[in-house]
Design an enzyme around this catalytic site. Structure first.
Site, short mmCIF file in Angstrom:
data_model
loop_
_atom_site.label_atom_id
_atom_site.label_comp_id
_atom_site.label_asym_id
_atom_site.label_seq_id
_atom_site.Cartn_x
_atom_site.Cartn_y
_atom_site.Cartn_z
N ASP A 71 3.31 -32.29 -153.01
CA ASP A 71 4.07 -31.14 -152.54
C ASP A 71 5.72 -31.28 -153.23
O ASP A 71 6.18 -32.39 -153.05
CB ASP A 71 4.28 -30.95 -151.13
CG ASP A 71 4.49 -31.79 -150.06
OD1 ASP A 71 4.42 -33.00 -150.64
OD2 ASP A 71 5.05 -31.65 -149.32
N GLU A 112 3.58 -33.46 -147.53
CA GLU A 112 4.35 -34.53 -146.79
C GLU A 112 5.57 -34.13 -146.24
O GLU A 112 5.90 -34.85 -145.38
CB GLU A 112 4.28 -35.67 -147.78
CG GLU A 112 4.95 -36.99 -147.27
CD GLU A 112 6.36 -36.97 -146.98
OE1 GLU A 112 6.73 -37.74 -145.93
OE2 GLU A 112 7.01 -36.29 -147.85
N GLU A 113 6.10 -33.04 -146.87
CA GLU A 113 7.37 -32.68 -146.64
C GLU A 113 7.30 -31.67 -145.10
O GLU A 113 8.34 -31.05 -144.92
CB GLU A 113 8.04 -31.89 -147.61
CG GLU A 113 8.36 -32.86 -148.86
CD GLU A 113 9.44 -33.98 -148.98
OE1 GLU A 113 9.99 -34.06 -147.78
OE2 GLU A 113 9.65 -34.56 -149.78
N HIS A 123 16.01 -35.34 -152.44
CA HIS A 123 16.12 -33.76 -151.61
C HIS A 123 17.60 -33.18 -152.07
O HIS A 123 18.06 -32.45 -151.31
CB HIS A 123 16.13 -34.07 -150.11
CG HIS A 123 14.85 -34.43 -149.68
ND1 HIS A 123 14.29 -33.90 -148.72
CD2 HIS A 123 13.75 -35.28 -150.06
CE1 HIS A 123 13.02 -34.33 -148.27
NE2 HIS A 123 12.62 -35.19 -149.29
#
Length: 423
Positions: A97, A163-164, A395
């Site tokens: 993702d 996963e996020e 990020h």
């Protein structure tokens, strides 16, 4: 004696040609993994929405003749490769993702994707390297599918969504994959994962035995006071003041009660809300924050003391308060025996001096839930251009990696698979 000499020469010759053949396969796969990574980077999809990503992965695995499962945890893909001989089952995992981040790079394959996330217009970007992880594991699947004769056992390729973290109100990630049986049928004996890092030089692999990344807890504290005019605080109970005292008190759990020479721990309040006007002491306030721990016993103690302290401090000032927490990730715990067993494999592909033990980090990773059920080993892969002294963090809109670091990830997973299943 003559027979033993001839047999030894045969083995040496066979191993040489076998290794040479494998190196040629690695050379052939590198442009493919770069092409795949760029495709995913240019076409990112958010958690639980990785439909096109999953479709491309599944098509590739099917073209290799693997048994393929789709729709696992909504958009996850699992490929199963059976070696020529029976044996143990190894799982290799990649997250797929992207993030709600608007890319600021000038890459020719930069993401131009836009979406609405939590009612806000935003770009979508692979700002954490999951595009590289996906491409690496696709490359590993292709290499191993061509070398089934060297595999005694079974390989599970787990392409994990979310996963996020899944969107609010939805399940997802490794926990949902586990719930749907990804570690069963066949039952996994050990699992491995990697994460490319923008701050680690290309060619290096970093690892830590035991607690490598933190358990992440989200906590909420609701404070109840008594509303009154700001000019007459004695007629009420100030929840803002109580909140300040609680915040101050919570830090003593870290500074005075936690054995920080054992492992690091963090309590951070990230948001506090209360009140509507400058001259009104409100009735209530709310605090939201995060707890990061690397040791299960420390985690239990910190949660217990936070609940006790919250209630006691509020009561001491005439109010009341409740504490609640939600687990976001478990401790990413690298099994000591598994690390010791597989370190030679990493050193074999990266070189002894390029595999380095590091300190734990207080970021979180939901690979940890796999590790709660089976022995696991999660390590970092270099993605920073050699000679660079700084990099853009994960990020962030400027995040980027050096694609030349990805091939080492393919080699590491491949070597781990051969050595784990054949020894």
């Amino acid at each position: 004696m003559r027979f033993l000499l001839i047999f030894s020469i045969f083995l040496i010759t066979f191993n040489f040609h076998s290794q040479n053949s494998l190196e040629n396969q690695f050379k052939d796969i590198e442009p493919k993994i770069i092409e795949w990574r760029r495709h995913f980077h240019q076409n990112p999809e958010l958690s639980n929405r990785e439909f096109k990503t999953a479709e491309k992965i599944a098509k590739h695995l099917e073209s290799l003749g693997l048994e393929v499962q789709t729709g696992v945890a909504y958009t996850g893909v699992v490929g199963i490769l059976k070696g020529n001989k029976p044996g143990k089952v190894i799982a290799l995992r990649a997250d797929i993702d992207a993030l709600p981040v608007t890319e600021r790079n000038d890459l020719p394959f930069k993401s131009e994707v836009k979406t609405t996330f939590l009612n806000m217009e935003t770009g979508v970007m692979h700002a954490c390297g999951h595009d590289a992880h996906t491409a690496i594991l696709m490359g590993v699947a292709e290499i191993l599918s061509k070398n089934k004769d060297k595999i005694n056992g079974t390989v599970k390729f787990i392409f994990q969504p979310a996963e996020e973290s899944p969107p609010p109100g939805e399940e997802g990630g490794s926990r949902l994959m586990i719930k749907e049986g990804v570690l069963e049928n066949p039952k996994v004996d050990a699992i491995f994962g990697l994460h490319i890092r923008s701050g680690v030089p290309v060619g290096e692999i970093h690892f830590k035995p035991g607690g490598a990344m933190a358990a992440v807890e989200r906590f909420v504290i609701n404070v109840k006071g008594k509303q009154t005019h700001g000019s007459e605080p004695w007629n009420g109970v100030d929840p803002i003041l109580i909140s300040a005292k609680i915040i101050d008190g919570l830090q003593t759990i870290i500074s005075r009660e936690s054995e920080l020479t054992n492992e690091a721990a963090v309590i951070s309040v990230g948001k506090i809300t209360g009140g509507v006007r400058f001259n009104i002491i409100p009735e209530s306030a709310e605090m939201i924050g995060t707890i990061r721990t690397l040791d299960p016993n420390m985690k239990s103690h910190i949660l217990k003391r936070m609940a006790e302290m919250t209630e006691t401090i509020a009561k001491a000032y005439g109010g009341s308060a409740t504490f609640s927490s939600t687990n976001e990730t478990a401790i990413t715990y690298n099994d000591h025996k598994l690390v010791s067993k597989m370190l030679p494999s990493l050193k074999k592909v990266a070189g002894d001096g390029h595999v380095k033990q590091i300190k734990a980090e207080t970021i979180g990773e939901d690979f940890s839930y796999f590790q709660e059920l089976v022995p696991g080993f999660y390590f970092y892969l270099g993605g920073m251009t050699k000679g660079n002294t700084e990099s853009f963090p994960h990020h962030t809109p400027d995040f980027k990696i050096d694609e030349s670091g990805m091939l080492l990830g393919v080699k590491a997973f491949t070597q781990i698979t051969f050595d784990y299943l054949n020894h």
